[in-house]
Design a protein around this motif. Sequence first.
Motif, PDB file in Angstrom:
ATOM      1  N   THR A   1       0.805  -1.221   0.000  1.00  0.00           N
ATOM      2  CA  THR A   1       0.000   0.000   0.000  1.00  0.00           C
ATOM      3  C   THR A   1       0.840   1.275   0.000  1.00  0.00           C
ATOM      4  O   THR A   1       0.297   2.365   0.157  1.00  0.00           O
ATOM      5  CB  THR A   1      -0.933   0.010   1.224  1.00  0.00           C
ATOM      6  OG1 THR A   1      -0.169  -0.229   2.412  1.00  0.00           O
ATOM      7  CG2 THR A   1      -2.006  -1.055   1.091  1.00  0.00           C
ATOM      8  N   ASP A   2       2.144   1.148  -0.166  1.00  0.00           N
ATOM      9  CA  ASP A   2       2.979   2.350  -0.243  1.00  0.00           C
ATOM     10  C   ASP A   2       2.660   3.172  -1.482  1.00  0.00           C
ATOM     11  O   ASP A   2       2.798   4.397  -1.479  1.00  0.00           O
ATOM     12  CB  ASP A   2       4.466   1.969  -0.251  1.00  0.00           C
ATOM     13  CG  ASP A   2       4.961   1.569   1.125  1.00  0.00           C
ATOM     14  OD1 ASP A   2       4.247   1.829   2.116  1.00  0.00           O
ATOM     15  OD2 ASP A   2       6.052   0.980   1.209  1.00  0.00           O
ATOM     16  N   HIS A   3       2.227   2.491  -2.528  1.00  0.00           N
ATOM     17  CA  HIS A   3       1.952   3.183  -3.790  1.00  0.00           C
ATOM     18  C   HIS A   3       0.555   2.897  -4.336  1.00  0.00           C
ATOM     19  O   HIS A   3       0.186   3.444  -5.379  1.00  0.00           O
ATOM     20  CB  HIS A   3       3.000   2.785  -4.837  1.00  0.00           C
ATOM     21  CG  HIS A   3       4.407   3.030  -4.398  1.00  0.00           C
ATOM     22  ND1 HIS A   3       4.934   4.296  -4.284  1.00  0.00           N
ATOM     23  CD2 HIS A   3       5.379   2.171  -4.012  1.00  0.00           C
ATOM     24  CE1 HIS A   3       6.185   4.213  -3.865  1.00  0.00           C
ATOM     25  NE2 HIS A   3       6.480   2.943  -3.683  1.00  0.00           N
ATOM     26  N   THR A   4      -0.204   2.056  -3.641  1.00  0.00           N
ATOM     27  CA  THR A   4      -1.548   1.694  -4.093  1.00  0.00           C
ATOM     28  C   THR A   4      -2.494   1.670  -2.904  1.00  0.00           C
ATOM     29  O   THR A   4      -2.191   1.020  -1.895  1.00  0.00           O
ATOM     30  CB  THR A   4      -1.550   0.297  -4.752  1.00  0.00           C
ATOM     31  OG1 THR A   4      -0.618   0.275  -5.825  1.00  0.00           O
ATOM     32  CG2 THR A   4      -2.936  -0.049  -5.285  1.00  0.00           C
ATOM     33  N   PRO A   5      -3.634   2.358  -2.956  1.00  0.00           N
ATOM     34  CA  PRO A   5      -4.600   2.253  -1.854  1.00  0.00           C
ATOM     35  C   PRO A   5      -5.122   0.818  -1.754  1.00  0.00           C
ATOM     36  O   PRO A   5      -5.299   0.138  -2.767  1.00  0.00           O
ATOM     37  CB  PRO A   5      -5.708   3.234  -2.233  1.00  0.00           C
ATOM     38  CG  PRO A   5      -5.531   3.489  -3.686  1.00  0.00           C
ATOM     39  CD  PRO A   5      -4.090   3.281  -4.014  1.00  0.00           C
ATOM     40  N   LYS A   6      -5.344   0.367  -0.545  1.00  0.00           N
ATOM     41  CA  LYS A   6      -5.686  -1.039  -0.322  1.00  0.00           C
ATOM     42  C   LYS A   6      -6.870  -1.525  -1.160  1.00  0.00           C
ATOM     43  O   LYS A   6      -6.819  -2.631  -1.705  1.00  0.00           O
ATOM     44  CB  LYS A   6      -5.928  -1.285   1.173  1.00  0.00           C
ATOM     45  CG  LYS A   6      -6.146  -2.743   1.510  1.00  0.00           C
ATOM     46  CD  LYS A   6      -5.906  -3.080   2.982  1.00  0.00           C
ATOM     47  CE  LYS A   6      -6.686  -2.254   3.946  1.00  0.00           C
ATOM     48  NZ  LYS A   6      -6.613  -2.809   5.329  1.00  0.00           N
ATOM     49  N   PRO A   7      -7.954  -0.754  -1.319  1.00  0.00           N
ATOM     50  CA  PRO A   7      -9.072  -1.263  -2.124  1.00  0.00           C
ATOM     51  C   PRO A   7      -8.745  -1.483  -3.595  1.00  0.00           C
ATOM     52  O   PRO A   7      -9.518  -2.134  -4.307  1.00  0.00           O
ATOM     53  CB  PRO A   7     -10.143  -0.177  -1.965  1.00  0.00           C
ATOM     54  CG  PRO A   7      -9.808   0.497  -0.683  1.00  0.00           C
ATOM     55  CD  PRO A   7      -8.309   0.511  -0.646  1.00  0.00           C
ATOM     56  N   LEU A   8      -7.623  -0.941  -4.065  1.00  0.00           N
ATOM     57  CA  LEU A   8      -7.242  -1.143  -5.468  1.00  0.00           C
ATOM     58  C   LEU A   8      -6.243  -2.284  -5.639  1.00  0.00           C
ATOM     59  O   LEU A   8      -5.836  -2.583  -6.775  1.00  0.00           O
ATOM     60  CB  LEU A   8      -6.649   0.138  -6.055  1.00  0.00           C
ATOM     61  CG  LEU A   8      -7.637   1.281  -6.302  1.00  0.00           C
ATOM     62  CD1 LEU A   8      -6.916   2.488  -6.895  1.00  0.00           C
ATOM     63  CD2 LEU A   8      -8.772   0.843  -7.238  1.00  0.00           C
ATOM     64  N   LEU A   9      -5.861  -2.955  -4.551  1.00  0.00           N
ATOM     65  CA  LEU A   9      -4.966  -4.097  -4.689  1.00  0.00           C
ATOM     66  C   LEU A   9      -5.678  -5.213  -5.461  1.00  0.00           C
ATOM     67  O   LEU A   9      -6.860  -5.485  -5.227  1.00  0.00           O
ATOM     68  CB  LEU A   9      -4.533  -4.604  -3.315  1.00  0.00           C
ATOM     69  CG  LEU A   9      -3.633  -3.662  -2.514  1.00  0.00           C
ATOM     70  CD1 LEU A   9      -3.392  -4.232  -1.120  1.00  0.00           C
ATOM     71  CD2 LEU A   9      -2.306  -3.422  -3.226  1.00  0.00           C
ATOM     72  N   PRO A  10      -4.983  -5.864  -6.384  1.00  0.00           N
ATOM     73  CA  PRO A  10      -5.639  -6.885  -7.218  1.00  0.00           C
ATOM     74  C   PRO A  10      -5.900  -8.182  -6.472  1.00  0.00           C
ATOM     75  O   PRO A  10      -5.068  -8.645  -5.690  1.00  0.00           O
ATOM     76  CB  PRO A  10      -4.636  -7.090  -8.357  1.00  0.00           C
ATOM     77  CG  PRO A  10      -3.312  -6.727  -7.766  1.00  0.00           C
ATOM     78  CD  PRO A  10      -3.584  -5.617  -6.786  1.00  0.00           C
ATOM     79  N   VAL A  11      -7.076  -8.746  -6.714  1.00  0.00           N
ATOM     80  CA  VAL A  11      -7.465 -10.045  -6.181  1.00  0.00           C
ATOM     81  C   VAL A  11      -8.093 -10.847  -7.313  1.00  0.00           C
ATOM     82  O   VAL A  11      -9.117 -10.430  -7.869  1.00  0.00           O
ATOM     83  CB  VAL A  11      -8.473  -9.912  -5.021  1.00  0.00           C
ATOM     84  CG1 VAL A  11      -8.858 -11.292  -4.494  1.00  0.00           C
ATOM     85  CG2 VAL A  11      -7.911  -9.067  -3.899  1.00  0.00           C
ATOM     86  N   ALA A  12      -7.456 -11.946  -7.683  1.00  0.00           N
ATOM     87  CA  ALA A  12      -7.970 -12.801  -8.758  1.00  0.00           C
ATOM     88  C   ALA A  12      -8.269 -11.993 -10.023  1.00  0.00           C
ATOM     89  O   ALA A  12      -9.310 -12.149 -10.652  1.00  0.00           O
ATOM     90  CB  ALA A  12      -9.205 -13.566  -8.305  1.00  0.00           C
ATOM     91  N   GLY A  13      -7.342 -11.094 -10.359  1.00  0.00           N
ATOM     92  CA  GLY A  13      -7.419 -10.417 -11.642  1.00  0.00           C
ATOM     93  C   GLY A  13      -8.117  -9.081 -11.679  1.00  0.00           C
ATOM     94  O   GLY A  13      -8.186  -8.463 -12.747  1.00  0.00           O
ATOM     95  N   LYS A  14      -8.644  -8.620 -10.542  1.00  0.00           N
ATOM     96  CA  LYS A  14      -9.282  -7.294 -10.541  1.00  0.00           C
ATOM     97  C   LYS A  14      -9.161  -6.670  -9.168  1.00  0.00           C
ATOM     98  O   LYS A  14      -9.021  -7.381  -8.162  1.00  0.00           O
ATOM     99  CB  LYS A  14     -10.750  -7.384 -10.974  1.00  0.00           C
ATOM    100  CG  LYS A  14     -11.610  -8.344 -10.181  1.00  0.00           C
ATOM    101  CD  LYS A  14     -12.963  -8.528 -10.866  1.00  0.00           C
ATOM    102  CE  LYS A  14     -13.780  -9.640 -10.206  1.00  0.00           C
ATOM    103  NZ  LYS A  14     -15.022  -9.916 -10.965  1.00  0.00           N
ATOM    104  N   PRO A  15      -9.214  -5.343  -9.089  1.00  0.00           N
ATOM    105  CA  PRO A  15      -9.087  -4.678  -7.789  1.00  0.00           C
ATOM    106  C   PRO A  15     -10.157  -5.140  -6.805  1.00  0.00           C
ATOM    107  O   PRO A  15     -11.300  -5.419  -7.189  1.00  0.00           O
ATOM    108  CB  PRO A  15      -9.255  -3.193  -8.127  1.00  0.00           C
ATOM    109  CG  PRO A  15      -8.853  -3.087  -9.559  1.00  0.00           C
ATOM    110  CD  PRO A  15      -9.311  -4.373 -10.193  1.00  0.00           C
ATOM    111  N   LEU A  16      -9.774  -5.198  -5.540  1.00  0.00           N
ATOM    112  CA  LEU A  16     -10.700  -5.647  -4.506  1.00  0.00           C
ATOM    113  C   LEU A  16     -11.996  -4.856  -4.528  1.00  0.00           C
ATOM    114  O   LEU A  16     -13.094  -5.420  -4.410  1.00  0.00           O
ATOM    115  CB  LEU A  16     -10.020  -5.505  -3.135  1.00  0.00           C
ATOM    116  CG  LEU A  16     -10.815  -5.937  -1.906  1.00  0.00           C
ATOM    117  CD1 LEU A  16     -11.195  -7.405  -1.996  1.00  0.00           C
ATOM    118  CD2 LEU A  16      -9.994  -5.672  -0.643  1.00  0.00           C
ATOM    119  N   ILE A  17     -11.911  -3.547  -4.723  1.00  0.00           N
ATOM    120  CA  ILE A  17     -13.120  -2.726  -4.696  1.00  0.00           C
ATOM    121  C   ILE A  17     -14.046  -3.023  -5.868  1.00  0.00           C
ATOM    122  O   ILE A  17     -15.261  -2.829  -5.780  1.00  0.00           O
ATOM    123  CB  ILE A  17     -12.754  -1.221  -4.654  1.00  0.00           C
ATOM    124  CG1 ILE A  17     -13.969  -0.394  -4.187  1.00  0.00           C
ATOM    125  CG2 ILE A  17     -12.216  -0.734  -5.990  1.00  0.00           C
ATOM    126  CD1 ILE A  17     -13.627   1.038  -3.870  1.00  0.00           C
TER     127      ILE A  17
END
Length: 244
Positions: free
Chosen positions: A18-34
Amino acid sequence: MRAMILAAGRGERMRPLTDHTPKPLLPVAGKPLIVWHLERLAAAGFRNIVINHAWLGEQLPAQLGDGSRFGVSIQYSPEPAGGLETAGGIAQALPLLGKEAFLVVNGDIWCDWDPAHALAQREAMDRSHADAWLLLVDNPEHHPQGDFYLAPNGWVQAEQASADVAGLPDAKSRLPRLTFAGIGVYRPGLFTAIPAGARERLAPILRAAMARPGVLGSHHVGGWTDVGTPERLDVLDARLRAAG
């Protein structure tokens, strides 16, 4: 019915991701969590969604836009550096959320609960004159103590109550202590007393409402993950990919 996705947290435990990406935009199974939330909300019939943001917040509207490609309309509620905590963030967004009870989903969880049930929960709140409804789950390994007690009569309690108050058959019965899933339906009135721009946590507000009693709840036994560490993110990613 309107919905809000909470996306303003710093995600300290997720560093360095999360240093460079807000947590909801971290990818999970090919798409951002949000995006998992947006797609599930759209499938349930939600069209008006509010997203708050603070840490690296400009990335959210840059990636999600106005929401049209997900079949929804997104409005953003920016917060100052450091964010306003959960209740403060909701209070800041009240002008965008309307006068009726609304659904709030933490942006850093994954859950297979169907948001289409939120309308029925709002109707249950109306019948019971409740101020809130919470989705509760079994306690995960990283949070074995849980958060709240769920009574058979549907009321959520901060402390173990007497059998008659909780609707239990006898005084020896014990309520299950469960974990708050980060999904709830709230009346705007819970937050109207919070000053503009104030940092306020949600838990004290909910505990005060429970004392009335004023908080209903349901126990969800399906899939739920608090994506709080890189390790949990990896586990969720592998599980969703395996499920296809």
